[in-house]
Scaffold this active site. Sequence first.
Site, PDB file in Angstrom:
ATOM      1  N   GLY A 189       0.849  -1.195   0.000  1.00  0.00           N
ATOM      2  CA  GLY A 189       0.000   0.000   0.000  1.00  0.00           C
ATOM      3  C   GLY A 189       0.876   1.234   0.000  1.00  0.00           C
ATOM      4  O   GLY A 189       2.071   1.152   0.293  1.00  0.00           O
ATOM      5  N   CYS A 246       5.098  -6.387   1.655  1.00  0.00           N
ATOM      6  CA  CYS A 246       5.430  -4.981   1.942  1.00  0.00           C
ATOM      7  C   CYS A 246       4.581  -4.424   3.070  1.00  0.00           C
ATOM      8  O   CYS A 246       4.689  -4.870   4.195  1.00  0.00           O
ATOM      9  CB  CYS A 246       5.308  -4.135   0.668  1.00  0.00           C
ATOM     10  SG  CYS A 246       6.618  -4.529  -0.462  1.00  0.00           S
ATOM     11  N   TYR A 247       3.687  -3.455   2.746  1.00  0.00           N
ATOM     12  CA  TYR A 247       2.825  -2.879   3.776  1.00  0.00           C
ATOM     13  C   TYR A 247       2.095  -3.996   4.530  1.00  0.00           C
ATOM     14  O   TYR A 247       1.926  -3.943   5.750  1.00  0.00           O
ATOM     15  CB  TYR A 247       1.811  -1.944   3.094  1.00  0.00           C
ATOM     16  CG  TYR A 247       0.962  -1.153   4.050  1.00  0.00           C
ATOM     17  CD1 TYR A 247       1.496  -0.100   4.773  1.00  0.00           C
ATOM     18  CD2 TYR A 247      -0.388  -1.452   4.226  1.00  0.00           C
ATOM     19  CE1 TYR A 247       0.716   0.639   5.655  1.00  0.00           C
ATOM     20  CE2 TYR A 247      -1.175  -0.726   5.096  1.00  0.00           C
ATOM     21  CZ  TYR A 247      -0.621   0.320   5.815  1.00  0.00           C
ATOM     22  OH  TYR A 247      -1.396   1.047   6.681  1.00  0.00           O
ATOM     23  N   HIS A 286       8.266  -7.043  -3.491  1.00  0.00           N
ATOM     24  CA  HIS A 286       7.130  -7.396  -4.348  1.00  0.00           C
ATOM     25  C   HIS A 286       7.400  -8.682  -5.116  1.00  0.00           C
ATOM     26  O   HIS A 286       8.016  -8.658  -6.170  1.00  0.00           O
ATOM     27  CB  HIS A 286       6.829  -6.260  -5.320  1.00  0.00           C
ATOM     28  CG  HIS A 286       6.295  -5.049  -4.631  1.00  0.00           C
ATOM     29  ND1 HIS A 286       5.003  -4.972  -4.166  1.00  0.00           N
ATOM     30  CD2 HIS A 286       6.877  -3.878  -4.290  1.00  0.00           C
ATOM     31  CE1 HIS A 286       4.805  -3.815  -3.578  1.00  0.00           C
ATOM     32  NE2 HIS A 286       5.938  -3.131  -3.637  1.00  0.00           N
ATOM     33  N   GLU A 343       5.283 -10.197  -6.716  1.00  0.00           N
ATOM     34  CA  GLU A 343       4.361 -10.243  -7.858  1.00  0.00           C
ATOM     35  C   GLU A 343       4.918  -9.570  -9.105  1.00  0.00           C
ATOM     36  O   GLU A 343       4.368  -9.747 -10.189  1.00  0.00           O
ATOM     37  CB  GLU A 343       3.016  -9.621  -7.476  1.00  0.00           C
ATOM     38  CG  GLU A 343       3.022  -8.117  -7.204  1.00  0.00           C
ATOM     39  CD  GLU A 343       3.492  -7.741  -5.788  1.00  0.00           C
ATOM     40  OE1 GLU A 343       4.128  -8.585  -5.123  1.00  0.00           O
ATOM     41  OE2 GLU A 343       3.256  -6.599  -5.367  1.00  0.00           O
ATOM     42  N   ASP A 357     -10.998  -6.720 -26.045  1.00  0.00           N
ATOM     43  CA  ASP A 357     -11.740  -6.730 -24.775  1.00  0.00           C
ATOM     44  C   ASP A 357     -13.248  -6.708 -24.991  1.00  0.00           C
ATOM     45  O   ASP A 357     -13.973  -7.561 -24.467  1.00  0.00           O
ATOM     46  CB  ASP A 357     -11.364  -5.520 -23.904  1.00  0.00           C
ATOM     47  CG  ASP A 357      -9.876  -5.314 -23.816  1.00  0.00           C
ATOM     48  OD1 ASP A 357      -9.149  -6.307 -23.971  1.00  0.00           O
ATOM     49  OD2 ASP A 357      -9.442  -4.174 -23.610  1.00  0.00           O
ATOM     50  N   LYS A 387      -5.168  -7.709 -19.688  1.00  0.00           N
ATOM     51  CA  LYS A 387      -5.263  -7.957 -21.132  1.00  0.00           C
ATOM     52  C   LYS A 387      -4.779  -9.346 -21.539  1.00  0.00           C
ATOM     53  O   LYS A 387      -5.416 -10.018 -22.333  1.00  0.00           O
ATOM     54  CB  LYS A 387      -4.460  -6.878 -21.855  1.00  0.00           C
ATOM     55  CG  LYS A 387      -4.387  -6.995 -23.350  1.00  0.00           C
ATOM     56  CD  LYS A 387      -5.623  -6.467 -24.027  1.00  0.00           C
ATOM     57  CE  LYS A 387      -5.538  -5.002 -24.284  1.00  0.00           C
ATOM     58  NZ  LYS A 387      -6.791  -4.393 -24.711  1.00  0.00           N
TER      59      LYS A 387
END
Length: 508
Positions: free
Chosen positions: A53, A80-81, A167, A169, A225, A364
């Site tokens: 965050g 993290c946060y 992170h 991710e 999309d 996407k």
Amino acid sequence: MILVLDFGGQYAQLIARRVREARVFSELVPYDTPVEKIASYGEDLEGIILSGGPNSVYEEGAPRIDPALFDLEVPILGICYGMQLMGLALGGEVESVQIREYGRSEIHVKDDKGIFAGTPETQVAWTSHGDAVLAPPPGFEVTAETPTVPIIAFEDRERHRYGIQFHAEVKHTESGEDILKNFLFEACEARPEWTPVNIITDAVEKIRDQVGESKVICGLSGGVDSAAAALLVHRAVGDNLTCVFVDHGLLRQNEADQVMETFQENSDVPLIHVDARGRFLDKLAGVTDPEAKRKIVGEEFIRTFEEEAGQIQDAGFLVQGTLYSDVIESGTRDAAKIKSHHNVGGLPEVMDLDLVEPLRSLFKDEVRVVAAELGMPERMVWRQPFPGPGLAIRIIGEVNAERLEILRRADAVLQEEIRTAGLYRDLWQSFAVLPAIHSVGVMGDARTYAYPVMIRAVTSDDAMTADWARLPYDLLEKVSNRIINEVPGVNRVALDITSKPPGTIEWE
Ligand code: XMP
């Protein structure tokens, strides 16, 4: 399923998406979702991840965590946060530190059995934090450090509580994928069963629940999309769906005809073509502010769809191909607004139609997998993204017919050369931008005072981050020569070499 609690980090949805890439279903929910609600998922809930965050845990108004969450008997990973909140809630010590670490860090793994199992002793990780854990909570062991931060990861393996101050991710974190997989498959004992087919089945069911017997219209743009959203809704409601393609006059060369042809060739969903060019251009006349342009386009789209829906009895729903990246950049309650995507932040406050957005939690590349599974032809699946507000946000300053024509012609040259060079699919996007300035040149021994055209080409996985593409010099040379020779009103071509961040992909 794995629940990701969103504490407002720009990467929060990326965590959910990485979990889904590992074929485990994952959903992002606000950080203050009541613990009773989380507990009500029962056996389905296999683990929880606390996202990063933008705040310091000591900032006033910073998102807090309900300590009761840690009484649940599911594995929890704090990133993290999220790690700092875990540290604080379970009796550790967290402090704001002078050394703020951002970007690349080299971390040293001290214990490679838990979440770091099978990863190297020294590894590159992406950090971004201003607070640090000074002492782990009782029962926790420090599992990794950096030269400047002695506690970059901790865990209580018995109770399955894990914290990482980096992170996992983002792709730049070398062992990020392995670390997340260790959490999913070792700690949570999840099974990799979430596949595109399941996504489709699930989406179709949700659409049926939402719209019932009502008629539905779908705003089709020509991109993957909205086409994927249309095909999903068609599976769910069949003949109750009508697609509407609005030509707002901000499209590229020959685009309107191509979109109509491609969709009609590949699907039997009824498609209405609305020529709204005059209407959009009138509203945009004299407008130069990027956010104002976005809001005008967003509103006019909705008003046009409402008018079309008025022609169809009982039409109460509008399908949009909104993606998660549109949602996050338009700002959520916990994440900062970067720009108002026309289909999210650019929407009018009062609307007659309810939205159906089956792709709202996907990125996407996930949509491309779903689209291919739905049988969409490659040409549509791999079409480069094109923003809803179209050329209005690639013409800096006022949008008018003359400037649209210049940009269209320059962009068509670029597209043609990129395709000829075989680079179209390697690039996330490639396009021309028309700045609102003139520069002096010399052509045929005479002075010119005309527009420059900016070339923008980027590579990206999901539009959340992007790098400028290293286009070959001979291609750039050809594009530059052709644009200046073939497009009246242009006397200079420049190349944009900005990544995202700090730039965004579009100029406005
Ligand atoms: P930025 O410029 O924010 O763009 O880095 C990220 C991606 O989103 C596209 N984009 C939009 N798409 N409506 C859309 O449908 C919009 O208002 C919009 N604004 C940006 C952009 O082309 C890129 O792929």
